[in-house]
Design a protein around this motif. Sequence first.
Motif, mmCIF file in Angstrom:
data_model
loop_
_atom_site.group_PDB
_atom_site.id
_atom_site.type_symbol
_atom_site.label_atom_id
_atom_site.label_comp_id
_atom_site.label_asym_id
_atom_site.label_seq_id
_atom_site.Cartn_x
_atom_site.Cartn_y
_atom_site.Cartn_z
ATOM 1 N N ASP A 15 0.798 -1.235 0.000
ATOM 2 C CA ASP A 15 0.000 0.000 0.000
ATOM 3 C C ASP A 15 0.829 1.282 0.000
ATOM 4 N N ASN A 16 2.154 1.187 0.256
ATOM 5 C CA ASN A 16 3.021 2.373 0.299
ATOM 6 C C ASN A 16 2.478 3.449 1.237
ATOM 7 N N LEU A 17 1.978 3.026 2.375
ATOM 8 C CA LEU A 17 1.365 3.940 3.335
ATOM 9 C C LEU A 17 2.341 4.993 3.836
ATOM 10 N N LYS A 18 1.864 6.230 3.848
ATOM 11 C CA LYS A 18 2.611 7.343 4.411
ATOM 12 C C LYS A 18 1.696 8.008 5.430
ATOM 13 N N ILE A 19 2.206 8.238 6.633
ATOM 14 C CA ILE A 19 1.440 8.843 7.723
ATOM 15 C C ILE A 19 2.110 10.144 8.128
ATOM 16 N N THR A 20 1.336 11.214 8.179
ATOM 17 C CA THR A 20 1.838 12.494 8.688
ATOM 18 C C THR A 20 1.119 12.775 10.005
ATOM 19 N N ILE A 21 1.890 12.938 11.070
ATOM 20 C CA ILE A 21 1.343 13.127 12.413
ATOM 21 C C ILE A 21 1.726 14.505 12.932
ATOM 22 N N GLN A 22 0.726 15.203 13.451
ATOM 23 C CA GLN A 22 0.960 16.473 14.135
ATOM 24 C C GLN A 22 0.252 16.392 15.475
ATOM 25 N N GLN A 23 0.990 16.672 16.542
ATOM 26 C CA GLN A 23 0.426 16.657 17.881
ATOM 27 C C GLN A 23 0.487 18.051 18.463
#
Length: 132
Positions: free
Chosen positions: A35-43
């Motif tokens: 799936d080539n998943l990319k996750i961008t997280i901002q906290q």
Amino acid sequence: MAFDGTWKVERSENYEKFMEALGVGMMKRKLGAHDNLKITIQQNGDKFSIKEASNFRNIDIEFTLGVSFDYSLADGTETSGVWTLEGNKLVGAFTRKDNGKVLKATREIVGDELVQTYVYEGVETKRFFKRA
């Protein structure tokens, strides 16, 4: 925060067996494995904003730690659950709306990787992400 940033999946362990336990069909399992998943997280304090981008879907998720919210898995399975912070680990429990079974999830930084672990019906998978 340690989770902040963009993370790209590098490898997975037992992911196809996990998807099978969830009831994902063979064709979707084969595609999901790549799936080539990319996750961008901002906290920001106890609020998280997460963007998931893959070959199959792009989705924006916002949640507050300890507050229940609805979430749809990539295969369309509807869940409701909550993320909490336990030490340096994000811990989630999501109940499937179709059968009431619980999907457990953790996200933690280990070395220079984001390690995402899911457990469903006794089947565990780990996905390892590097900063993009």
